[in-house]
Design an enzyme around this catalytic site. Structure first.
Site, PDB file in Angstrom:
ATOM      1  N   ASP A   6      36.919  45.280  25.382  1.00  0.00           N
ATOM      2  CA  ASP A   6      36.708  43.997  26.059  1.00  0.00           C
ATOM      3  C   ASP A   6      36.528  44.269  27.547  1.00  0.00           C
ATOM      4  O   ASP A   6      37.476  44.671  28.227  1.00  0.00           O
ATOM      5  CB  ASP A   6      37.900  43.080  25.821  1.00  0.00           C
ATOM      6  CG  ASP A   6      37.943  41.897  26.787  1.00  0.00           C
ATOM      7  OD1 ASP A   6      36.857  41.376  27.120  1.00  0.00           O
ATOM      8  OD2 ASP A   6      39.054  41.505  27.203  1.00  0.00           O
ATOM      9  N   ASN A   9      36.356  40.431  33.692  1.00  0.00           N
ATOM     10  CA  ASN A   9      35.949  40.320  35.089  1.00  0.00           C
ATOM     11  C   ASN A   9      36.700  41.293  35.987  1.00  0.00           C
ATOM     12  O   ASN A   9      36.187  41.710  37.027  1.00  0.00           O
ATOM     13  CB  ASN A   9      36.196  38.889  35.587  1.00  0.00           C
ATOM     14  CG  ASN A   9      35.244  37.897  34.958  1.00  0.00           C
ATOM     15  OD1 ASN A   9      34.039  37.994  35.107  1.00  0.00           O
ATOM     16  ND2 ASN A   9      35.798  36.938  34.219  1.00  0.00           N
ATOM     17  N   ILE A  95      30.556  35.260  25.806  1.00  0.00           N
ATOM     18  CA  ILE A  95      30.782  35.945  24.540  1.00  0.00           C
ATOM     19  C   ILE A  95      32.273  36.128  24.292  1.00  0.00           C
ATOM     20  O   ILE A  95      32.728  36.120  23.140  1.00  0.00           O
ATOM     21  CB  ILE A  95      30.030  37.294  24.508  1.00  0.00           C
ATOM     22  CG1 ILE A  95      29.945  37.842  23.081  1.00  0.00           C
ATOM     23  CG2 ILE A  95      30.654  38.305  25.438  1.00  0.00           C
ATOM     24  CD1 ILE A  95      29.094  37.017  22.157  1.00  0.00           C
ATOM     25  N   ASP A  96      33.068  36.243  25.348  1.00  0.00           N
ATOM     26  CA  ASP A  96      34.514  36.363  25.168  1.00  0.00           C
ATOM     27  C   ASP A  96      35.091  35.083  24.566  1.00  0.00           C
ATOM     28  O   ASP A  96      35.962  35.132  23.688  1.00  0.00           O
ATOM     29  CB  ASP A  96      35.198  36.699  26.491  1.00  0.00           C
ATOM     30  CG  ASP A  96      34.891  35.699  27.599  1.00  0.00           C
ATOM     31  OD1 ASP A  96      33.817  35.050  27.560  1.00  0.00           O
ATOM     32  OD2 ASP A  96      35.714  35.575  28.538  1.00  0.00           O
ATOM     33  N   THR A 172      57.032  28.873  53.511  1.00  0.00           N
ATOM     34  CA  THR A 172      55.606  28.853  53.168  1.00  0.00           C
ATOM     35  C   THR A 172      55.338  29.686  51.927  1.00  0.00           C
ATOM     36  O   THR A 172      54.583  29.273  51.032  1.00  0.00           O
ATOM     37  CB  THR A 172      54.769  29.367  54.352  1.00  0.00           C
ATOM     38  OG1 THR A 172      54.936  28.479  55.462  1.00  0.00           O
ATOM     39  CG2 THR A 172      53.298  29.439  53.995  1.00  0.00           C
TER      40      THR A 172
END
Length: 244
Positions: A6, A9, A95-96, A172
């Site tokens: 697989d 990204n 496709i994933d 923060t």
């Protein structure tokens, strides 16, 4: 034996299967592709097929060095899948996402299925009890949310994923962790609640790199499986062989 790969990204995930059994799984960087595949094939010399699903930038040529050792298979939209694709723009469906939908269809027959893949992006894919893929949603994943706060503001720091100490962030950094992590969890639970309100006989599968981190934080009952895409890739390949 089948080696599934697989190409995401961010990273590459791979697994070796004997039938439906995972013998070993791997995670590595894209630049390590050739070295890692060679190492895997050296250890598992009975691998006969290499099955690839890619949404990343690595091209088919990167795998051609292995075509003398085993058969190469690159899943595409032209392959046969165990569901009816009702997406309005079927050629644009990743496709994933198709592989995840196929795995859900094959593993959990005769029920409504929602597959949530929490990786670089978070995707929601819905396949109804009649094996129709209806669509879903795409949103930024956890890491993208941290990065966007840093990249599109002047002063907010880039933080690593961390469990918020409270929903009320009193610094923060803690405010960012609360906003990113709690907001992400509320989003997922909100989507699940919406689907549950409209569909019965329902199962939810959570997968992706952040699945384990998220699973214990969600109020809804889910099946968490970080390797679901690789398992689905193997199942989709077996389905393709039997139905071509």
């Amino acid at each position: 034996m089948v080696l599934t790969v697989d190409v995401g990204n961010t990273r590459i995930k791979a697994a070796v299967f004997e039938g439906s059994t995972v013998l070993e799984s791997f995670v590595f960087e894209k630049k390590e592709l050739e070295k890692k595949i060679k190492k895997i094939l050296k250890k598992f010399q009975n691998c006969s097929d290499l099955v690839v699903a890619s949404v990343g930038t690595i091209e088919k040529q990167s795998f051609l060095a292995f075509e003398k050792q085993l058969k190469l298979h690159f899943l595409s939209h032209e392959d046969v899948f165990p569901f009816v694709n009702k997406y309005a723009t079927p050629k644009t469906l990743g496709i994933d996402r198709m592989v995840l939908a196929a795995g859900a269809t094959l593993q959990y027959p005769n029920q409504n299925r929602l597959v949530i893949d929490a990786g670089t992006c978070i995707t929601y894919d819905f396949i109804d009890e009649n094996d129709q893929y209806l669509g879903g949603a795409i949103a930024p994943g956890l890491r993208l949310r941290y990065e966007s706060l840093h990249n599109f503001t002047a002063r907010l720091p880039l933080l690593d994923l961390e469990e918020p100490q409270s929903y009320i962030g009193n610094t923060t950094a803690q405010a960012i962790h609360s906003g990113v992590v709690n907001g992400f969890v509320y989003e997922i639970d909100g989507f699940i609640d919406e689907y549950r309100a409209n569909f019965s006989n329902f199962i939810i599968i959570l997968t992706g790199g952040d699945a384990d981190f998220l699973a214990k934080r969600l109020k809804n009952t889910i099946f968490a499986n970080s390797n679901f895409l690789l398992e689905s890739l193997n199942q989709t390949f077996q389905y393709k062989i039997n139905n071509d």
